[in-house]
Design a protein around this motif. Structure first.
Motif, mmCIF file in Angstrom:
data_model
loop_
_atom_site.group_PDB
_atom_site.id
_atom_site.type_symbol
_atom_site.label_atom_id
_atom_site.label_comp_id
_atom_site.label_asym_id
_atom_site.label_seq_id
_atom_site.Cartn_x
_atom_site.Cartn_y
_atom_site.Cartn_z
ATOM 1 N N GLU B 69 17.953 -5.820 -9.604
ATOM 2 C CA GLU B 69 18.027 -4.628 -10.447
ATOM 3 C C GLU B 69 17.312 -4.929 -11.752
ATOM 4 N N THR B 70 16.533 -3.994 -12.224
ATOM 5 C CA THR B 70 15.805 -4.218 -13.476
ATOM 6 C C THR B 70 16.249 -3.224 -14.546
ATOM 7 N N ARG B 71 16.195 -3.669 -15.775
ATOM 8 C CA ARG B 71 16.446 -2.780 -16.909
ATOM 9 C C ARG B 71 15.485 -3.157 -18.029
ATOM 10 N N ALA B 72 14.891 -2.145 -18.635
ATOM 11 C CA ALA B 72 13.954 -2.379 -19.746
ATOM 12 C C ALA B 72 14.723 -2.328 -21.054
ATOM 13 N N VAL B 73 15.494 -3.371 -21.298
ATOM 14 C CA VAL B 73 16.302 -3.443 -22.525
ATOM 15 C C VAL B 73 16.273 -4.876 -23.065
ATOM 16 N N PRO B 74 16.470 -5.036 -24.368
ATOM 17 C CA PRO B 74 16.674 -6.381 -24.909
ATOM 18 C C PRO B 74 18.113 -6.821 -24.664
ATOM 19 N N ILE B 75 18.362 -8.106 -24.803
ATOM 20 C CA ILE B 75 19.707 -8.619 -24.519
ATOM 21 C C ILE B 75 20.744 -7.971 -25.437
ATOM 22 N N GLU B 76 20.324 -7.594 -26.636
ATOM 23 C CA GLU B 76 21.277 -6.990 -27.580
ATOM 24 C C GLU B 76 21.835 -5.672 -27.049
ATOM 25 N N GLU B 77 21.090 -5.023 -26.148
ATOM 26 C CA GLU B 77 21.525 -3.725 -25.621
ATOM 27 C C GLU B 77 22.052 -3.829 -24.192
ATOM 28 N N LEU B 78 22.184 -5.040 -23.697
ATOM 29 C CA LEU B 78 22.644 -5.225 -22.327
ATOM 30 C C LEU B 78 24.170 -5.236 -22.288
ATOM 31 N N SER B 79 24.713 -4.434 -21.388
ATOM 32 C CA SER B 79 26.161 -4.404 -21.209
ATOM 33 C C SER B 79 26.487 -4.817 -19.778
ATOM 34 N N VAL B 80 27.155 -5.937 -19.650
ATOM 35 C CA VAL B 80 27.620 -6.384 -18.329
ATOM 36 C C VAL B 80 29.057 -6.850 -18.480
ATOM 37 N N PRO B 81 29.849 -6.790 -17.413
ATOM 38 C CA PRO B 81 31.240 -7.244 -17.523
ATOM 39 C C PRO B 81 31.304 -8.716 -17.925
ATOM 40 N N PRO B 82 32.288 -9.089 -18.727
ATOM 41 C CA PRO B 82 32.419 -10.503 -19.118
ATOM 42 C C PRO B 82 32.590 -11.401 -17.899
ATOM 43 N N HIS B 83 32.039 -12.570 -17.979
ATOM 44 C CA HIS B 83 32.185 -13.608 -16.950
ATOM 45 C C HIS B 83 31.789 -13.100 -15.557
ATOM 46 N N SER B 84 30.769 -12.280 -15.507
ATOM 47 C CA SER B 84 30.345 -11.714 -14.219
ATOM 48 C C SER B 84 29.126 -12.409 -13.631
ATOM 49 N N ALA B 85 28.553 -13.344 -14.349
ATOM 50 C CA ALA B 85 27.329 -14.001 -13.865
ATOM 51 C C ALA B 85 27.593 -15.469 -13.555
ATOM 52 N N ASP B 86 27.013 -15.918 -12.457
ATOM 53 C CA ASP B 86 27.058 -17.359 -12.159
ATOM 54 C C ASP B 86 25.995 -18.100 -12.961
ATOM 55 N N VAL B 87 24.871 -17.449 -13.159
ATOM 56 C CA VAL B 87 23.759 -18.050 -13.899
ATOM 57 C C VAL B 87 23.194 -17.010 -14.865
ATOM 58 N N VAL B 88 23.055 -17.403 -16.118
ATOM 59 C CA VAL B 88 22.258 -16.609 -17.064
ATOM 60 C C VAL B 88 20.998 -17.417 -17.339
ATOM 61 N N LEU B 89 19.870 -16.810 -17.054
ATOM 62 C CA LEU B 89 18.583 -17.513 -17.119
ATOM 63 C C LEU B 89 17.712 -16.908 -18.215
ATOM 64 N N PHE B 90 17.416 -17.709 -19.212
ATOM 65 C CA PHE B 90 16.463 -17.298 -20.245
ATOM 66 C C PHE B 90 15.075 -17.769 -19.814
ATOM 67 N N ALA B 91 14.240 -16.819 -19.425
ATOM 68 C CA ALA B 91 12.925 -17.139 -18.882
ATOM 69 C C ALA B 91 11.885 -17.036 -19.994
ATOM 70 N N TRP B 92 11.697 -18.114 -20.703
ATOM 71 C CA TRP B 92 10.737 -18.157 -21.818
ATOM 72 C C TRP B 92 11.069 -17.052 -22.825
#
Lengths: 133, 94
Positions: B69-92
């Protein structure tokens, strides 16, 4: 940048991880046949990349994460033409370019060594971090 | 040949050293751009939420992989449930 890491810590589950890949503050090198003929010019990128390293260190100091593992590698971008490579960097990299003098040296090196590879090399560090409670 | 980025696959090897398998993992990728890195690891992941503030770049990835799934937003505007990701990847992206 630390705020972004704080946001990431909220997203990741306690047993999960954060992965960061970012270039080091070393200037990317233009290479012909594996020999350095110049560097990519950018006023901003070295500061930005150093800032990423500082942000990670700050997040570790603040006990948001601990570092589990770190890898370093070279990311090479190849082109058959110095003109094409310069265009790619100008359009796809942030605030970066190849200056005229480096372009001339690159063209000369390619003429002197037909068939030599032309590439730009970026040094990258990849880090796995564990979220701390 | 046009531009060839990382044909030696150094980047994906480094990523594999840090995350040996993405199988079944829920990934949030920050700074996905046009999906150059996403395409290299996402196939086995359970899901990937890939974001980037550059809408034109994100459009190149949108709809290409069914688990991405893609979203054209910066991380400051991203809303996801807490502790819902196994990996958070900062790609450059930092």
């Amino acid at each position: 940048m630390v705020d972004a890491l704080r946001s990431a810590r909220k997203m990741v589950r306690p047993a999960g991880c954060l992965i960061d890949l970012h270039p080091t503050s070393d200037r990317p090198t233009i290479e012909v046949g594996g020999r350095v003929v110049g560097h990519v010019v950018s006023d901003d990128a070295p500061i930005r990349h150093a800032g990423a390293a500082i942000a990670l260190a700050s997040a570790v100091d603040a006990k948001l994460f601990s570092i589990e593992r770190r890898e370093r590698f070279c990311f090479y971008t190849y082109s058959e033409s110095h003109v094409e490579l310069a265009r790619h960097i100008r359009t796809h990299w942030k605030d970066s370019s190849i200056d005229a003098q480096t372009l001339r040296r690159t063209r000369t090196a390619l003429r002197n060594e037909p068939g030599a590879s032309l590439r730009v090399a970026e040094r990258v560090v990849a880090t796995r971090l564990h979220p701390l409670p | 040949m046009a531009i060839a980025e990382d044909p030696e696959r150094h980047e994906v090897r480094a990523l594999a050293a840090l995350v040996p398998s993405f199988a079944g993992l829920r990934v949030v990728e920050i700074g996905c751009g046009d999906g150059r890195l996403t395409r290299r690891y996402a196939a086995r992941a359970a899901s990937v939420l890939a974001i980037d503030p550059n809408a034109d770049a994100v459009a190149a990835l949108t709809g290409r992989m069914k688990n991405v799934e893609t979203r054209a937003v910066p991380i400051e505007e991203l809303s996801v449930p807490p502790h819902s990701a196994d990996v958070v990847l900062f790609a450059w992206a930092l």
